[in-house]
Scaffold this motif. Structure first.
Motif, PDB file in Angstrom:
ATOM      1  N   PHE A 224       7.126  -5.109  22.006  1.00 11.48           N
ATOM      2  CA  PHE A 224       7.277  -6.175  21.005  1.00 11.48           C
ATOM      3  C   PHE A 224       5.925  -6.436  20.350  1.00 11.48           C
ATOM      4  CE2 PHE A 224       7.052 -10.741  19.973  1.00 11.48           C
ATOM      5  CZ  PHE A 224       8.064 -10.795  19.025  1.00 11.48           C
ATOM      6  N   GLY A 225       5.924  -6.609  19.044  1.00 13.43           N
ATOM      7  CA  GLY A 225       4.673  -6.906  18.344  1.00 13.43           C
ATOM      8  C   GLY A 225       4.834  -8.144  17.464  1.00 13.43           C
ATOM      9  N   TYR A 226       3.749  -8.900  17.332  1.00  6.15           N
ATOM     10  CA  TYR A 226       3.782 -10.140  16.539  1.00  6.15           C
ATOM     11  C   TYR A 226       2.454 -10.249  15.836  1.00  6.15           C
ATOM     12  CZ  TYR A 226       3.799 -15.207  15.684  1.00  6.15           C
ATOM     13  OH  TYR A 226       3.733 -16.440  15.096  1.00  6.15           O
ATOM     14  N   ASP A 227       2.482 -10.571  14.531  1.00  9.80           N
ATOM     15  CA  ASP A 227       1.203 -10.778  13.853  1.00  9.80           C
ATOM     16  C   ASP A 227       1.365 -11.794  12.724  1.00  9.80           C
ATOM     17  OD1 ASP A 227      -1.519 -10.418  13.578  1.00  9.80           O
ATOM     18  OD2 ASP A 227      -1.338  -8.690  12.239  1.00  9.80           O
ATOM     19  N   VAL A 228       0.282 -12.479  12.432  1.00  3.93           N
ATOM     20  CA  VAL A 228       0.256 -13.486  11.366  1.00  3.93           C
ATOM     21  C   VAL A 228      -1.001 -13.244  10.538  1.00  3.93           C
ATOM     22  CG1 VAL A 228       0.109 -15.960  10.841  1.00  3.93           C
ATOM     23  CG2 VAL A 228       1.232 -15.218  12.943  1.00  3.93           C
ATOM     24  N   HIS A 229      -0.872 -13.273   9.219  1.00  5.83           N
ATOM     25  CA  HIS A 229      -2.070 -13.275   8.367  1.00  5.83           C
ATOM     26  C   HIS A 229      -1.931 -14.371   7.321  1.00  5.83           C
ATOM     27  CE1 HIS A 229      -4.597  -9.746   9.485  1.00  5.83           C
ATOM     28  NE2 HIS A 229      -3.471  -9.409  10.112  1.00  5.83           N
ATOM     29  N   ARG A 230      -3.093 -14.906   6.964  1.00 11.35           N
ATOM     30  CA  ARG A 230      -3.171 -16.028   6.027  1.00 11.35           C
ATOM     31  C   ARG A 230      -3.289 -15.483   4.590  1.00 11.35           C
ATOM     32  NH1 ARG A 230      -5.793 -21.021   6.500  1.00 11.35           N
ATOM     33  NH2 ARG A 230      -6.258 -20.679   8.679  1.00 11.35           N
ATOM     34  N   PHE A 231      -2.650 -16.192   3.639  1.00 10.83           N
ATOM     35  CA  PHE A 231      -2.774 -15.800   2.225  1.00 10.83           C
ATOM     36  C   PHE A 231      -4.153 -16.144   1.671  1.00 10.83           C
ATOM     37  CE2 PHE A 231       2.005 -15.860   1.616  1.00 10.83           C
ATOM     38  CZ  PHE A 231       2.089 -14.541   1.173  1.00 10.83           C
ATOM     39  N   THR A 232      -4.594 -15.323   0.727  1.00 11.89           N
ATOM     40  CA  THR A 232      -5.842 -15.610   0.005  1.00 11.89           C
ATOM     41  C   THR A 232      -5.648 -15.099  -1.426  1.00 11.89           C
ATOM     42  OG1 THR A 232      -8.224 -15.203  -0.042  1.00 11.89           O
ATOM     43  CG2 THR A 232      -6.868 -13.405   0.765  1.00 11.89           C
ATOM     44  N   HIS A 233      -6.497 -15.546  -2.342  1.00 13.44           N
ATOM     45  CA  HIS A 233      -6.222 -15.239  -3.750  1.00 13.44           C
ATOM     46  C   HIS A 233      -6.789 -13.929  -4.255  1.00 13.44           C
ATOM     47  CE1 HIS A 233      -3.716 -18.340  -5.391  1.00 13.44           C
ATOM     48  NE2 HIS A 233      -4.279 -19.173  -4.510  1.00 13.44           N
ATOM     49  N   ASP A 234      -7.816 -13.426  -3.592  1.00 19.89           N
ATOM     50  CA  ASP A 234      -8.521 -12.306  -4.229  1.00 19.89           C
ATOM     51  C   ASP A 234      -8.231 -10.956  -3.587  1.00 19.89           C
ATOM     52  OD1 ASP A 234      -9.587 -13.079  -1.923  1.00 19.89           O
ATOM     53  OD2 ASP A 234     -11.622 -13.465  -2.651  1.00 19.89           O
ATOM     54  N   ARG A 235      -7.031 -10.776  -2.983  1.00 20.01           N
ATOM     55  CA  ARG A 235      -6.738  -9.474  -2.361  1.00 20.01           C
ATOM     56  C   ARG A 235      -5.326  -9.017  -2.707  1.00 20.01           C
ATOM     57  NH1 ARG A 235      -9.664  -8.367   3.121  1.00 20.01           N
ATOM     58  NH2 ARG A 235      -7.848  -7.068   3.381  1.00 20.01           N
ATOM     59  N   PRO A 236      -5.078  -7.697  -2.698  1.00 19.55           N
ATOM     60  CA  PRO A 236      -3.705  -7.221  -2.929  1.00 19.55           C
ATOM     61  C   PRO A 236      -2.835  -7.510  -1.696  1.00 19.55           C
ATOM     62  CG  PRO A 236      -5.138  -5.368  -2.409  1.00 19.55           C
ATOM     63  CD  PRO A 236      -6.026  -6.577  -2.463  1.00 19.55           C
ATOM     64  N   LEU A 237      -1.534  -7.601  -1.886  1.00 19.54           N
ATOM     65  CA  LEU A 237      -0.614  -7.809  -0.757  1.00 19.54           C
ATOM     66  C   LEU A 237      -0.089  -6.449  -0.306  1.00 19.54           C
ATOM     67  CD1 LEU A 237       1.088  -9.599   1.129  1.00 19.54           C
ATOM     68  CD2 LEU A 237       2.801  -9.756  -0.704  1.00 19.54           C
ATOM     69  N   ILE A 238      -0.502  -6.047   0.912  1.00 16.42           N
ATOM     70  CA  ILE A 238      -0.067  -4.749   1.456  1.00 16.42           C
ATOM     71  C   ILE A 238       0.892  -5.023   2.616  1.00 16.42           C
ATOM     72  CG2 ILE A 238      -0.814  -2.519   2.445  1.00 16.42           C
ATOM     73  CD1 ILE A 238      -2.234  -2.969  -0.163  1.00 16.42           C
ATOM     74  N   LEU A 239       2.097  -4.510   2.510  1.00 21.34           N
ATOM     75  CA  LEU A 239       3.083  -4.681   3.584  1.00 21.34           C
ATOM     76  C   LEU A 239       3.747  -3.332   3.876  1.00 21.34           C
ATOM     77  CD1 LEU A 239       4.891  -8.025   2.555  1.00 21.34           C
ATOM     78  CD2 LEU A 239       3.112  -7.747   4.286  1.00 21.34           C
ATOM     79  N   GLY A 240       3.677  -2.900   5.104  1.00 18.79           N
ATOM     80  CA  GLY A 240       4.298  -1.622   5.484  1.00 18.79           C
ATOM     81  C   GLY A 240       3.756  -0.463   4.675  1.00 18.79           C
ATOM     82  N   GLY A 241       2.473  -0.513   4.343  1.00 14.94           N
ATOM     83  CA  GLY A 241       1.832   0.573   3.602  1.00 14.94           C
ATOM     84  C   GLY A 241       2.063   0.501   2.102  1.00 14.94           C
ATOM     85  N   LEU A 242       2.821  -0.500   1.606  1.00 15.06           N
ATOM     86  CA  LEU A 242       3.090  -0.599   0.159  1.00 15.06           C
ATOM     87  C   LEU A 242       2.309  -1.742  -0.442  1.00 15.06           C
ATOM     88  CD1 LEU A 242       6.978  -0.480  -0.099  1.00 15.06           C
ATOM     89  CD2 LEU A 242       5.372   1.425  -0.229  1.00 15.06           C
ATOM     90  N   GLU A 243       1.857  -1.554  -1.685  1.00 12.01           N
ATOM     91  CA  GLU A 243       1.244  -2.682  -2.387  1.00 12.01           C
ATOM     92  C   GLU A 243       2.360  -3.409  -3.129  1.00 12.01           C
ATOM     93  OE1 GLU A 243      -2.421  -1.951  -4.407  1.00 12.01           O
ATOM     94  OE2 GLU A 243      -2.215  -3.816  -5.554  1.00 12.01           O
ATOM     95  N   ILE A 244       2.499  -4.686  -2.821  1.00 11.73           N
ATOM     96  CA  ILE A 244       3.608  -5.459  -3.380  1.00 11.73           C
ATOM     97  C   ILE A 244       3.072  -6.460  -4.392  1.00 11.73           C
ATOM     98  CG2 ILE A 244       5.369  -7.176  -2.729  1.00 11.73           C
ATOM     99  CD1 ILE A 244       5.745  -5.379  -0.235  1.00 11.73           C
ATOM    100  N   PRO A 245       3.610  -6.443  -5.623  1.00 14.04           N
ATOM    101  CA  PRO A 245       3.088  -7.335  -6.658  1.00 14.04           C
ATOM    102  C   PRO A 245       3.280  -8.809  -6.264  1.00 14.04           C
ATOM    103  CG  PRO A 245       4.723  -5.785  -7.560  1.00 14.04           C
ATOM    104  CD  PRO A 245       4.726  -5.623  -6.093  1.00 14.04           C
ATOM    105  N   HIS A 246       2.183  -9.529  -6.214  1.00 18.35           N
ATOM    106  CA  HIS A 246       2.245 -10.964  -5.873  1.00 18.35           C
ATOM    107  C   HIS A 246       0.907 -11.566  -6.280  1.00 18.35           C
ATOM    108  CE1 HIS A 246       3.858 -14.467  -3.990  1.00 18.35           C
ATOM    109  NE2 HIS A 246       2.997 -14.504  -2.981  1.00 18.35           N
TER     110      HIS A 246
END
Ligand code: CTP
Ligand code: MG
Length: 376
Positions: A224-246
Motif C-alpha cells: 500500500f502506498g500513500y502520498d500527499v503534495h501541496r499545491f504551488t503556483h510556479d510548477r507544472p502539475l505532473i501526475l502519473g508521468g503526464l503533465e496536466i494543464p492546471h
C-alpha cells in the motif's frame, strides 16, 4: 464389483532429493499420497486399500490412514516396486476378483479414469492406463541415436493398472520364477503372453519424480502506498508521468508526481523494502527536479532483480481540482508501459473531497495506491 486397491508407496523418493519420502510432500494442502487415497476412499467398489510402505514410514502412513474409512492394511514393501506390489497383492485380505494397482506418487488421478478402468477390466482382464506420447522418442546409446521409434504406436504408461486378481498374481509369480523384472505390472502380464488392453488416461496424471514435477509455489505480495503534495503556483502539475494543464502544480523536491510516488511506495512496501524517502532522500541534490518516472524505473529494476513482477495496481487520486477523468486512461497507459503489464492491470480512479479539508480547499492532492506482486 469388489475391488482391492494396492497403493505402492514403499519407494524412497531419491530423485526428488527431499528430506523424507516424496509422497509426504505437501501438494495443494495435503500430502501427495493423500490425494489418491481419498479418491479411492470415495469409490464404492473399493472394499480394501493396501498401502505398501517402507518400515521407516509406517508411523506416518498410520497417522494419515486414520482419515480413511475404507478397510485398509499397511504392509512393508520390498527392494523394488515389483516386490512391493507383490507383497501388497499377497496381503489383500478378502477374496477379491479385481485389483487396482496405483503409485502413491501420482496424485492427479481422477475418478473418471478409475471408473473407465473398472469397466474395461471386466472385459479385458488386464488394463493399463496411458497416453499417446506427444514427443518423438529416440533410442540413444552414449550420445548417438540408434533408433527412432514410430510415434503413432507409442504410449506413455501410467497407473492405475487394473487386473483380474488371479491373473496378476500369476504374472507376479511367474516373473519371480523366471527372474523377470519390469517397472510396471502390465509388463508382467505381457510376459505371460496375455494381452493387455490400454485405455486413454489423462496427460495431467503426472508422476511426481523430480522437483520440477511439483507445481511452482508462486509468491503473492501486497503493498500500500500513500502520498500527499501541496499545491504551488510556479510548477507544472505532473501526475502519473503526464503533465496536466492546471493553474497550479505540486511542490516537492523531485517533480512531485504524487501518483508515481504512491505507486513506488506500494511496490517497495510489497517487497518489504521501506519507502521512497529512504531510497531517494530529499536531502540529496541529485534528486532535485528529477522525473519520478525515472525513480519508478529504478524501483522496478530492484523488483525484477528479485524475480518479482507487477500483478496489478489500483490507484485513487483525491483532488478537488482539476477534473482528472480525461487523463485517467493516459496515466494507466503510461504506467502500464513502464511496469511492463497490460493496461487492464493498472487502474486509476479519481475522487474529489466534497470540498472538505485541505483537499477540498485545493491546497494539495492525496494519492493512495495498492499494488500486488507475484513471483516469476
Ligand atoms: N515404490 C515402491 N517400492 C519400491 C520402490 C518404489 O512401492 N521399492 C513406489 C514408490 O513409492 C512410487 C512408485 O513405486 O509411488 C513409483 O516409483 P518411483 O516414482 O520411482 O518412486 P521412488 O522409488 O520413491 O523414487 P526414486 O526412484 O526417485 O527413489
Ligand atoms: Mg524408484
Amino acid at each position: 464389483m469388489k475391488v482391492g486397491v494396492i497403493v505402492a508407496a514403499a519407494g524412497s523418493g531419491t530423485r526428488m532429493g527431499a528430506e523424507g519420502n516424496k509422497i509426504f510432500l505437501n501438494l495443494d494442502g495435503k500430502p501427495i499420497i493423500m490425494h489418491s487415497l481419498e479418491l479411492f476412499d470415495a469409490i464404492e467398489e473399493v472394499a480394501e486399500i493396501v498401502v505398501v510402505t517402507r518400515k521407516v514410514d509406517l508411523q506416518n502412513i498410520g497417522a494419515l490412514m486414520k482419515n480413511i474409512s475404507t478397510p485398509y492394511q499397511i504392509v512393508v514393501g520390498g527392494k523394488d516396486r515389483q516386490e512391493s506390489v507383490y507383497r501388497g497383492l499377497k496381503s489383500l485380505s478378502g477374496d477379491f476378483d479385481w485389483v487396482l494397482i496405483h503409485d502413491a506418487a501420482r496424485p492427479y488421478l481422477t475418478g473418471c479414469v478409475v471408473r473407465r478402468g473398472l469397466v474395461a477390466v471386466r472385459e479385458y482382464l488386464a488394463v493399463g492406463v496411458g497416453v499417446p506420447v506427444k514427443d518423438t522418442i529416440k533410442q540413444v546409446q552414449g550420445s548417438f541415436v540408434v533408433n527412432t521409434l514410430p510415434r503413432e504406436e507409442l504410449w506413455a504408461v501410467q497407473t492405475p493398472q487394473i487386473f483380474a486378481y488371479n491373473l496378476i498374481l500369476k504374472a507376479h509369480e511367474e516373473a519371480i520364477k523366471v527372474g523377470f523384472t519390469a517397472t510396471d505390472d502390465c509388463a508382467l502380464v505381457e510376459n505371460l503372453g496375455q494381452s493387455v488392453h490400454m485405455i486413454e488416461g489423462d496427460y495431467g496424471n503426472l508422476k511426481i519424480t523430480t522437483p520440477e514435477d511439483l507445481p511452482k509455489q508462486r509468491e503473492f505480495l501486497l503493498g500500500f502506498g500513500y502520498d500527499v503534495h501541496r499545491f504551488t503556483h510556479d510548477r507544472p502539475l505532473i501526475l502519473g508521468g503526464l503533465e496536466i494543464p492546471h493553474e497550479k502544480g505540486l511542490l516537492g523536491h523531485s517533480d512531485a508526481d504524487v501518483v508515481t510516488h504512491a505507486v513506488m511506495d506500494a511496490i517497495l512496501g510489497a517487497m518489504g523494502k521501506g519507502d521512497i524517502g529512504e531510497h531517494f532522500p530529499d536531502t540529496d541534490p541529485k534528486y532535485e527536479g528529477v522525473s519520478s518516472i525515472g525513480l519508478l524505473k529504478q524501483v522496478l529494476d530492484v523488483l525484477w532483480q528479485e524475480r518479482l513482477e507487477i500483478n496489478n495496481v489500483d490507484i485513487t487520486i483525491i483532488a478537488q481540482k482539476p477534473k482528472l477523468s480525461p487523463y485517467k486512461q493516459s496515466m494507466e497507459e503510461t504506467l502500464a508501459n513502464i511496469m511492463q503489464v497490460s493496461q487492464a492491470r493498472v487502474n486509476v480512479k479519481a475522487s474529489t473531497c466534497e470540498g472538505l479539508g485541505f483537499v477540498g480547499r485545493e491546497e494539495g492532492i492525496v494519492v493512495q495506491a495498492v499494488v500486488s506482486l507475484c513471483s516469476r
